[in-house]
Design a protein around this motif. Structure first.
Motif, PDB file in Angstrom:
ATOM      1  N   GLU A 118       0.830  -1.210   0.000  1.00 24.40           N
ATOM      2  CA  GLU A 118       0.000   0.000   0.000  1.00 24.40           C
ATOM      3  C   GLU A 118       0.866   1.263   0.000  1.00 24.40           C
ATOM      4  O   GLU A 118       0.604   2.201  -0.745  1.00 24.40           O
ATOM      5  CB  GLU A 118      -0.930  -0.001   1.209  1.00 24.40           C
ATOM      6  N   SER A 138       2.648   1.618  -3.279  1.00 18.79           N
ATOM      7  CA  SER A 138       1.775   2.039  -4.374  1.00 18.79           C
ATOM      8  C   SER A 138       1.396   3.517  -4.234  1.00 18.79           C
ATOM      9  O   SER A 138       1.298   4.236  -5.225  1.00 18.79           O
ATOM     10  CB  SER A 138       0.580   1.079  -4.523  1.00 18.79           C
ATOM     11  N   ASN A 139       1.258   4.001  -3.001  1.00 21.89           N
ATOM     12  CA  ASN A 139       1.038   5.442  -2.816  1.00 21.89           C
ATOM     13  C   ASN A 139       2.243   6.254  -3.294  1.00 21.89           C
ATOM     14  O   ASN A 139       2.090   7.311  -3.917  1.00 21.89           O
ATOM     15  CB  ASN A 139       0.778   5.770  -1.347  1.00 21.89           C
ATOM     16  N   GLY A 182      -5.128   0.891   2.019  1.00 24.41           N
ATOM     17  CA  GLY A 182      -4.410   2.148   1.858  1.00 24.41           C
ATOM     18  C   GLY A 182      -3.524   2.489   3.032  1.00 24.41           C
ATOM     19  O   GLY A 182      -3.070   1.621   3.788  1.00 24.41           O
ATOM     20  N   HIS A 199      -5.509   0.390  -8.385  1.00 20.38           N
ATOM     21  CA  HIS A 199      -6.411   0.610  -7.254  1.00 20.38           C
ATOM     22  C   HIS A 199      -7.539  -0.407  -7.160  1.00 20.38           C
ATOM     23  O   HIS A 199      -8.704  -0.047  -7.108  1.00 20.38           O
ATOM     24  CB  HIS A 199      -7.008   2.025  -7.318  1.00 20.38           C
TER      25      HIS A 199
END
Ligand code: ADP
Ligand code: MG
Length: 604
Positions: free
Chosen positions: A33, A36-37, A126, A242
């Motif tokens: 998470e 990926s952010n 997230g 996402h």
């Protein structure tokens, strides 16, 4: 400089509570998470740099760094992406407005109802997922649009601190103060490397641990499909697009020739949570020479394929192309055209070779294809009509139009369909039963969009589509008999019509209704199904089909009509009309009056 303590909003607290007292079995996904952010943040920076060349030097390396501090028991994930301003931190980190988290909370509610907490394991949630392994999280960030940096910190228990700080470098660092129980696992460099490999191998920017690149240097779409593991495609999909579920399937194209490009496309298992909202933006990621240019390039994919996720990489575009020019480049249009053809032929292949997979796809996204056929006055129908499948009366499984036409009886000049709310209703419809008895196959339309698609296609292999309600399957001989019967009962039929005022356009006799006393059909442009559909759209309530009431002369009720006095005839006509409405799935205007009349007839 600003400094504040703020309280998390209620929804966030609920999610945090779950994370802190993690019932999640898959704690390690926090790393995916955060990476990926970080990757998203670099994407955003690059995209902004297309129009704002100030914010990024051509020579700068963009990457994600993971560092371990054994003394402090911290792990730090740093990127030099877009960063956040003070307001953005409050907005993005303080509230749950974000995709993953919101969808997660919704499913959580459903899961709680069903007491099924396993479902939680399926989600990526997230940023907050880091509270599964950290006692405290500190985020340091700086946006290129703000002079100061921001420090945000929280233990995940109700509130967070946020203050402006001095910070030189653009980008974001997330410092995780590990929980005592997680130290062994996550202060271990080899373990972190393995996790990067497992979940984030194909992240497009270098992921560095101890100055060493851990993730693959080759983009996943440049590797032969046969050499990529399915899990790698799945992880790439989840971290790039996402979604928290594996995709339904994916496909790749490598196109050579005049215009070269590669594409890697994914069909999600379920519609993206915001697909049917105004905010949804379609589009594919665009790369040139392996380098990311932009997310959601809508020129690359037509509206009716808006659910498809994926990317296109081409060597044909210049690296520092601006956004405006991008929209006009003819290369992009050519790629889009070619890609559309490829996608369609890929779907056709799947339909032919793996029907089960195609049906799974169709049941989730078939309506997009149907709308695609219908919209723009049928502009794209020729391209899309071979993708459409319907259940038919042949063993009630799906058939393409082509397969249907191949099986048509020699004397059949039209393609028959029946429309109803579900297959069971259609199976019991007198006209469908009659059609099957005579040896015909009938397409069964149960989705509102079906009929619009057929109307747009108009004819297939020179065969027109016609509702089974509007076909007479009688022989010439039988037709003649019915005509004569109508002639002898002319005054009765016109009395019935008069007593129903303007509610019906015509009264007919139909001896082919089996055990049913009546049936309803329509004439003219607006069909019964269209009336139903349109009545739900504000402003269209007045659109009515011209209804034809068909009475079965073989049914005992017909005798009663013939022998009724004027008053009885009126009641009988009303009741039959209402029955016709009910059979066709319409509401009746005055149910109490209907029941009263029915009772009075029954008690005679
Ligand atoms: P999602 O990624 O689905 O939007 P997250 O909870 O992972 O949800 O992240 C919330 C938001 O916080 C992101 O949408 C982004 O705006 C912001 N954010 C998180 N990490 C970073 C980062 N490293 N750099 C910049 N913004 C970030
Ligand atoms: Mg995220």
């Amino acid at each position: 400089m600003k400094k504040e303590t703020k309280i998390f909003q209620a929804e966030t607290k609920e999610l945090l509570n779950l994370m802190v007292h993690s019932i999640y079995t898959n704690k390690e996904i926090f790393l995916r998470e955060l990476i990926s952010n970080a990757s998203d943040a670099i994407d955003k920076l690059k995209f902004k740099a297309l129009t704002d060349t100030q914010i990024l030097q051509a020579t700068e390396n963009l990457n994600i760094t993971i560092s371990i501090n054994k003394d402090d028991k911290t792990v730090e994930i740093t990127d030099n992406g877009i960063g956040m301003t003070f307001e953005e931190v409050v907005e993005n980190i303080g509230t749950i407005a974000k995709s993953g988290s919101k969808a997660f909370l919704k499913s959580l509610e459903d899961a709680k109802k069903n007491e099924d907490l396993n479902i939680i394991g399926q989600f990526g949630v997230g940023f907050y997922s880091a509270f599964m392994i950290a006692d405290e999280i500190t985020l340091l960030t700086k946006s290129p649009y703000s002079d100061n940096g921001v420090k945000w910190s929280s233990t995940g228990e109700g509130n967070y601190e946020i203050e402006e700080i001095k910070k030189e470098n653009r980008g974001t660092s997330i410092i995780l103060q590990l929980k005592e129980s997680e130290i062994e696992e996550f202060l271990n460099e080899d373990n972190l490397k393995n996790l990067v490999k497992k979940y984030s191998d194909y992240v497009k920017y270098p992921i560095l641990i101890n100055n060493e690149r851990v993730n693959s240097t080759k983009p996943i779409w440049k590797i032969l499909e046969s050499e990529v593991k399915k899990e790698d495609y799945n992880e790439f999909y989840k971290s790039n697009f996402h979604d928290w579920e594996d995709p339904m399937f994916n496909f790749t194209f490598k196109v050579q020739g005049n215009l070269e490009y590669s594409a890697l496309l994914f069909i999600p298992k379920n519609p993206p949570y915001d697909l049917y909202t105004r905010e949804y933006k379609r589009g594919l990621q665009l790369y040139t020479k392996n380098v990311f240019i932009m997310d959601k390039c809508e020129e690359l994919i037509p509206q009716y394929f808006n659910f498809i996720k994926g990317l296109v990489d081409t060597d044909e575009l210049s690296l520092n192309i601006s956004r405006e020019i991008l929209q006009q480049t003819s290369q992009l249009k050519t790629i889009a055209k070619n890609l559309e053809r490829k996608i369609i032929s890929e779907f056709e292949k799947i339909m032919k070779n793996d029907r089960e997979k195609y049906i799974e796809f169709w049941e989730v996204f078939g309506k997009h294809i149907k709308f695609g056929i219908h919209e723009n006055f049928g502009l794209n129908k020729d391209k899309l009509q071979n993708l459409i499948i319907f259940k038919t009366t042949k063993d009630y499984s799906y058939s393409s139009l082509n397969e249907y036409v191949d099986r048509m009886l020699p004397d059949q000049n039209e393609i028959y369909y029946a429309i109803g709310d579900n297959i069971d209703i259609l199976k019991n419809s007198p006209k469908v039963i009659n059609g099957i008895k005579k040896g015909y196959e009938i397409l069964l339309l149960t989705d509102g969009a079906d009929e619009f698609a057929l109307k747009a296609i108009d004819s297939y292999c020179d065969k027109k589509f016609i509702s089974i309600n509007d076909v007479s399957l009688e022989t010439e001989e039988e037709k003649k008999e019915t005509k004569e019967l109508e002639e002898t009962n002319k005054s009765l039929l016109s009395k019935i019509k008069d007593s129903l005022n303007n509610k019906v356009a015509e009264i007919k006799l139909n001896p082919e209704l089996g055990d049913s006393s009546v049936s309803m059909s329509s004439k003219g442009e607006v069909s019964l199904e269209m009336e139903k559909l349109l009545s739900q759209i504000p402003g269209n309530e007045g659109v009515k089909a011209e209804k034809v009431l068909e009475i079965n002369p073989k049914h005992p009720i017909f005798k009663r009509l013939q022998n009724a006095n004027d008053e009885e005839l009126k009641d009988l006509s009303d009741v039959l009309f209402c029955q016709g409405l009910l059979i066709e799935g319409f509401p009746i205007e005055n149910p109490i009056a209907f029941v009263d009349k029915l009772n009075s007839i029954l008690s005679k």
